[in-house]
Design a protein around this motif. Structure first.
Motif, PDB file in Angstrom:
ATOM      1  N   LYS A 188      33.306 105.736  28.804  1.00 61.63           N
ATOM      2  CA  LYS A 188      33.652 107.182  30.005  1.00 61.63           C
ATOM      3  C   LYS A 188      34.546 108.195  29.142  1.00 61.63           C
ATOM      4  O   LYS A 188      35.643 107.858  28.583  1.00 61.63           O
ATOM      5  N   ILE A 189      33.945 109.327  29.328  1.00 61.24           N
ATOM      6  CA  ILE A 189      34.614 110.516  28.852  1.00 61.24           C
ATOM      7  C   ILE A 189      35.192 111.285  30.077  1.00 61.24           C
ATOM      8  O   ILE A 189      34.470 111.770  30.756  1.00 61.24           O
ATOM      9  N   SER A 190      36.288 111.462  30.250  1.00 61.38           N
ATOM     10  CA  SER A 190      36.917 112.158  31.145  1.00 61.38           C
ATOM     11  C   SER A 190      37.444 113.553  30.814  1.00 61.38           C
ATOM     12  O   SER A 190      37.558 113.823  29.467  1.00 61.38           O
ATOM     13  N   GLN A 222      28.910 118.733  33.086  1.00 60.64           N
ATOM     14  CA  GLN A 222      29.528 119.890  32.959  1.00 60.64           C
ATOM     15  C   GLN A 222      31.035 119.764  32.432  1.00 60.64           C
ATOM     16  O   GLN A 222      31.729 118.653  32.210  1.00 60.64           O
ATOM     17  N   GLU A 223      31.494 120.881  31.671  1.00 60.91           N
ATOM     18  CA  GLU A 223      32.566 120.919  31.057  1.00 60.91           C
ATOM     19  C   GLU A 223      33.667 120.483  32.059  1.00 60.91           C
ATOM     20  O   GLU A 223      33.551 121.048  33.343  1.00 60.91           O
ATOM     21  N   ALA A 224      34.779 119.697  31.775  1.00 63.50           N
ATOM     22  CA  ALA A 224      35.814 119.252  32.530  1.00 63.50           C
ATOM     23  C   ALA A 224      35.373 118.083  33.497  1.00 63.50           C
ATOM     24  O   ALA A 224      36.364 117.431  34.068  1.00 63.50           O
ATOM     25  N   HIS A 258      22.623 111.482  22.757  1.00 61.70           N
ATOM     26  CA  HIS A 258      23.133 112.936  22.462  1.00 61.70           C
ATOM     27  C   HIS A 258      23.720 113.422  23.580  1.00 61.70           C
ATOM     28  O   HIS A 258      23.092 113.600  24.749  1.00 61.70           O
ATOM     29  N   LEU A 259      25.037 113.822  23.571  1.00 60.42           N
ATOM     30  CA  LEU A 259      25.856 114.258  24.814  1.00 60.42           C
ATOM     31  C   LEU A 259      25.981 115.610  24.619  1.00 60.42           C
ATOM     32  O   LEU A 259      26.282 116.382  23.747  1.00 60.42           O
ATOM     33  N   ILE A 260      25.417 116.450  25.508  1.00 59.46           N
ATOM     34  CA  ILE A 260      25.503 118.013  25.872  1.00 59.46           C
ATOM     35  C   ILE A 260      26.688 118.423  26.861  1.00 59.46           C
ATOM     36  O   ILE A 260      26.642 117.747  27.688  1.00 59.46           O
ATOM     37  N   ILE A 261      27.317 119.161  26.078  1.00 63.57           N
ATOM     38  CA  ILE A 261      28.437 119.684  27.404  1.00 63.57           C
ATOM     39  C   ILE A 261      28.037 121.101  27.793  1.00 63.57           C
ATOM     40  O   ILE A 261      27.985 121.907  26.982  1.00 63.57           O
ATOM     41  N   GLN A 262      27.984 121.338  29.155  1.00 64.88           N
ATOM     42  CA  GLN A 262      27.623 122.501  29.672  1.00 64.88           C
ATOM     43  C   GLN A 262      28.755 123.231  30.039  1.00 64.88           C
ATOM     44  O   GLN A 262      29.818 122.787  30.657  1.00 64.88           O
ATOM     45  N   PRO A 263      28.858 124.653  29.496  1.00 63.16           N
ATOM     46  CA  PRO A 263      30.301 125.381  29.760  1.00 63.16           C
ATOM     47  C   PRO A 263      30.246 126.029  31.172  1.00 63.16           C
ATOM     48  O   PRO A 263      29.315 125.877  31.980  1.00 63.16           O
ATOM     49  N   LEU A 313      34.104 121.014  25.252  1.00 64.53           N
ATOM     50  CA  LEU A 313      32.994 121.333  24.501  1.00 64.53           C
ATOM     51  C   LEU A 313      32.985 120.776  22.998  1.00 64.53           C
ATOM     52  O   LEU A 313      31.789 120.459  22.616  1.00 64.53           O
ATOM     53  N   GLY A 314      34.086 120.338  22.603  1.00 66.19           N
ATOM     54  CA  GLY A 314      34.263 119.713  21.353  1.00 66.19           C
ATOM     55  C   GLY A 314      33.691 118.141  21.296  1.00 66.19           C
ATOM     56  O   GLY A 314      33.554 117.513  20.459  1.00 66.19           O
TER      57      GLY A 314
END
Lengths: 113, 120
Positions: free
Chosen positions: B78-80, B14-16, B115-120, B84-85
């Motif tokens: 780790k991506i904190s 999820q985003e954030a 493959h990383l998907i970001i859910q808004p 979306l980008g």
């Protein structure tokens, strides 16, 4: 901006018809690399130029050749493309041994028909 | 020969929120470099972060940090505060610190990517 440019972005070629992909760079990096990236697979190094010295990977087919006429340009020649050569071809550059990382172009997607 | 394994073909976050991408590698060398590259759809591969094996301190670049476990041969990203980008393919890569067999430069050995998907 300094960059690595690959042309064309998309290339369609006929089975067995020679094709050339090009890469140019404005970074003045002395090492240039060609990678092959097939769908859902890791990019695979084909060969690289360290200055004018050509270094071929042991498992790169003879069908693939490369030329580097000057520091800025590097070409990938596929002498007789087969269906299995359809892939994304990535060009990359580095300064020296590339321990700081590589700079990649956007790639050329090759389709063989 | 070195190998790089990314065991997660796809991840969704999820985003954030925070997400961690896994990478393990196999090598007999003691000195090497590790990288994470990001490849957005139809765009060039971009260096996200690098780690020098002889440095114990984990590398950090803004929202991106790594957990480098040399003994375990593990190098996770780790991506904190995911944005979306950040949606892209992420590749883990290994580069030997030694001289190559020809010309003194070797290429990178890549994993198959996540493959990383970001859910808004």
């Amino acid at each position: 901006d300094a960059m690595v440019i690959q042309n064309p972005r998309y290339q369609v070629t006929q089975f067995g018809k020679p094709v050339t992909l090009s890469c140019s760079q404005t970074l003045n990096h002395n090492v240039m690399y060609w990678y092959q990236q097939k769908s859902s697979q890791a990019p695979k190094l084909l060969f690289h130029y360290y200055d004018k010295d050509f270094n071929n990977e042991a498992d790169t087919p003879d069908n693939f050749q490369s030329r580097r006429p000057n520091t800025s340009f590097c070409f990938l020649d596929i002498r007789s493309p087969g269906l299995g050569d359809a892939a994304m071809y990535l060009c990359a550059t580095s300064r020296g041994r590339g321990v700081l990382g590589y700079t990649f172009g956007s790639g050329t997607r090759l389709t063989v028909v | 020969a070195q190998t790089v394994t990314q065991s997660q073909p796809e991840m969704s976050v999820q985003e954030a929120e925070t997400v961690t991408l896994s990478c393990t590698y196999d090598t007999s060398e003691s000195d090497y470099y590790l990288f994470w590259y990001k490849q957005p759809p139809s765009r060039q591969m971009i260096l996200v972060i690098r780690q020098e094996a002889y440095k114990q301190q984990n590398a950090t670049e803004n929202r991106f940090s790594v957990n480098f476990q040399k003994a375990a041969k593990s190098f996770s990203l780790k991506i904190s505060d995911s944005q979306l980008g950040d949606a892209a393919m992420y590749f883990c890569a290994y580069r030997s610190a030694g001289m190559g067999s020809g010309g003194g430069a070797d290429g990178l050995t890549f994993g198959k990517g996540t493959h990383l998907i970001i859910q808004p």
